[in-house]
Write a protein that holds these residues in place. Structure first.
Motif, short mmCIF file in Angstrom:
data_model
loop_
_atom_site.label_atom_id
_atom_site.label_comp_id
_atom_site.label_asym_id
_atom_site.label_seq_id
_atom_site.Cartn_x
_atom_site.Cartn_y
_atom_site.Cartn_z
N ASP A 173 31.35 20.79 -45.66
CA ASP A 173 32.04 20.96 -46.94
C ASP A 173 31.03 20.97 -48.07
OD1 ASP A 173 34.53 21.10 -45.85
OD2 ASP A 173 35.07 19.01 -46.26
N LEU A 174 31.16 21.97 -48.93
CA LEU A 174 30.32 22.07 -50.13
C LEU A 174 31.08 21.41 -51.28
CD1 LEU A 174 27.88 23.11 -51.75
CD2 LEU A 174 29.13 25.27 -52.04
N TRP A 175 30.53 20.29 -51.77
CA TRP A 175 31.20 19.49 -52.80
C TRP A 175 30.60 19.75 -54.18
CZ3 TRP A 175 35.03 15.61 -52.78
CH2 TRP A 175 35.60 15.35 -51.53
N ALA A 176 31.47 19.78 -55.17
CA ALA A 176 31.06 19.72 -56.57
C ALA A 176 31.29 18.28 -57.03
CB ALA A 176 31.88 20.68 -57.42
N LEU A 177 30.29 17.69 -57.65
CA LEU A 177 30.36 16.28 -58.03
C LEU A 177 30.21 16.12 -59.54
CD1 LEU A 177 27.98 14.80 -55.30
CD2 LEU A 177 30.45 15.17 -55.16
N GLU A 178 31.07 15.31 -60.11
CA GLU A 178 30.99 14.90 -61.51
C GLU A 178 30.88 16.09 -62.48
OE1 GLU A 178 28.85 11.31 -62.60
OE2 GLU A 178 28.37 11.03 -60.49
N MET A 179 31.75 17.04 -62.32
CA MET A 179 31.77 18.19 -63.22
C MET A 179 32.64 17.89 -64.44
SD MET A 179 29.81 20.25 -61.71
CE MET A 179 29.11 20.54 -60.09
N THR A 180 32.26 18.48 -65.56
CA THR A 180 33.05 18.31 -66.78
C THR A 180 33.69 19.61 -67.23
OG1 THR A 180 31.01 18.59 -68.10
CG2 THR A 180 31.73 16.34 -67.62
N GLN A 181 32.97 20.70 -67.20
CA GLN A 181 33.52 22.02 -67.51
C GLN A 181 32.93 23.00 -66.52
OE1 GLN A 181 34.17 23.32 -71.69
NE2 GLN A 181 32.91 21.57 -72.22
N PHE A 182 33.52 23.07 -65.36
CA PHE A 182 32.94 23.87 -64.28
C PHE A 182 33.70 25.18 -64.16
CE2 PHE A 182 32.08 24.90 -59.77
CZ PHE A 182 30.70 24.90 -59.83
N ASP A 183 33.06 26.28 -64.57
CA ASP A 183 33.71 27.58 -64.45
C ASP A 183 33.13 28.40 -63.31
OD1 ASP A 183 31.30 28.15 -65.60
OD2 ASP A 183 32.09 29.25 -67.31
N GLY A 184 32.32 27.78 -62.46
CA GLY A 184 31.89 28.45 -61.26
C GLY A 184 30.39 28.51 -61.08
N CYS A 185 29.97 29.10 -59.97
CA CYS A 185 28.55 29.21 -59.66
C CYS A 185 28.37 30.24 -58.57
CB CYS A 185 27.97 27.87 -59.22
SG CYS A 185 28.69 27.25 -57.68
N THR A 186 27.13 30.68 -58.41
CA THR A 186 26.73 31.50 -57.27
C THR A 186 25.53 30.81 -56.62
OG1 THR A 186 27.46 33.55 -58.33
CG2 THR A 186 25.89 33.76 -56.52
N ILE A 187 25.67 30.47 -55.36
CA ILE A 187 24.59 29.75 -54.69
C ILE A 187 24.28 30.41 -53.35
CG2 ILE A 187 25.21 27.55 -55.75
CD1 ILE A 187 26.32 26.74 -53.02
N ARG A 188 23.06 30.20 -52.93
CA ARG A 188 22.59 30.68 -51.64
C ARG A 188 22.55 29.51 -50.66
NH1 ARG A 188 22.18 34.90 -48.17
NH2 ARG A 188 20.52 34.53 -46.64
#
Length: 293
Positions: A173-188
């Protein structure tokens, strides 16, 4: 001037002076009586003292995301989520120059850029209940939770390999942690040049849609890795996801018993809006060992 007029004038002066004082507000930087942070306008806990005009009101700050169950804690040297004697021992050895900080661990508890007795003392107090725990976390991050269905293994931040059975498919599982204004990302997501595991499928997690927005989710598996894009196309005037949650479920299959594979996360180029490109987020990969047959 008669005595009656003198008395009336003094009364009016006293009333004007009292009105000029306004309601009670705490102006000091050290905060109000309960320790609340106070700004220069005399705000305590988000309430104004009524002395600032609407034209002078600053824009409200985005609230900080709370430390969650998956947050990466500063001072937690054995990654068990609590303050204990093992954390103190490792910190004391680092402070004395007898040990290097283990990878993916954060010993600078005070945040002064050094590791010394002050850091050790804070964790010692946390162990005995004299200091709050968690003391703090590293903040926003993307991290892997290896094989959550296999006994709830939560070792994605650790340099120690997580052993996976050789005869079954597993999930990261790919987790996002402690985000405040998360509108996305692109990761490898990269498995290296000779991986012992294979990416079979990538499924969207629930985090990006948690605020009710429409989400663009794309996952392209290519060779020994994949590129994941999750983005809210029209983020303006919308409530964005905050806190923590799963961005993606990555299904993998072991292909080489006895092998070890390092899964790395790398942010790809993006825009500069908020946390969209992921460039300032801490990235935590993982090390996977496939059990021998």
């Amino acid at each position: 001037m008669t005595a009656r007029r003198v008395f009336a004038a003094l009364t009016w002066m006293a009333m004007i002076w009292l009105l000029g004082c306004g309601s009670v507000g705490y102006q000091t930087a050290s905060g109000g009586p309960d320790g609340s942070a106070v700004g220069s306008s005399g705000n305590v806990g988000g309430f104004t003292d009524g002395t600032t005009s609407s034209a002078e009101q600053p824009a409200p700050d985005v609230p900080e995301a709370e430390i969650g169950p998956h947050s990466i804690l500063v001072g937690d040297m054995n990654l068990n989520g609590v303050a204990d004697a093992a954390d103190v021992l490792i910190l004391r050895r680092i402070a004395a120059g007898l040990q290097e900080p283990p990878p993916n661990r954060y010993p600078d508890v005070t945040g002064d850029g050094e590791v010394g007795e002050a850091d050790v003392a804070m964790v010692e107090k946390a162990v005995t209940g004299q200091e709050r725990w968690p003391i703090r976390s590293i903040g926003s991050a993307l991290a892997l939770d290896i094989a959550p269905e296999l006994g709830g293994i939560r070792d994605g931040y650790s340099p120690e390999p997580v052993e996976i059975p050789a005869d079954r498919r597993f999930t990261v599982d790919l987790w996002a942690l402690e985000m405040t204004q998360f509108d996305g990302c692109t990761i490898r997501v990269d498995l290296g040049t000779q991986p012992g595991i294979r990416i079979d499928d990538i499924r969207e997690g629930p985090f990006m849609t948690s605020a009710g927005a429409q989400v663009q989710f794309d996952a392209e598996i290519d060779g020994d890795g994949a590129t994941i894009t999750c983005r809210i196309p029209s983020a303006e005037d919308m409530t964005l996801p905050r806190g923590e949650g799963v961005i993606a479920h990555i299904d993998l299959t072991p292909i080489a018993p006895g092998s070890e594979t390092t899964i790395t996360l790398t942010p790809m180029g993006g825009n500069d809006a908020g946390e969209a490109d992921g460039s300032h987020l801490t990235m935590h990969g993982a090390l996977v060992r496939v059990a021998s047959e």
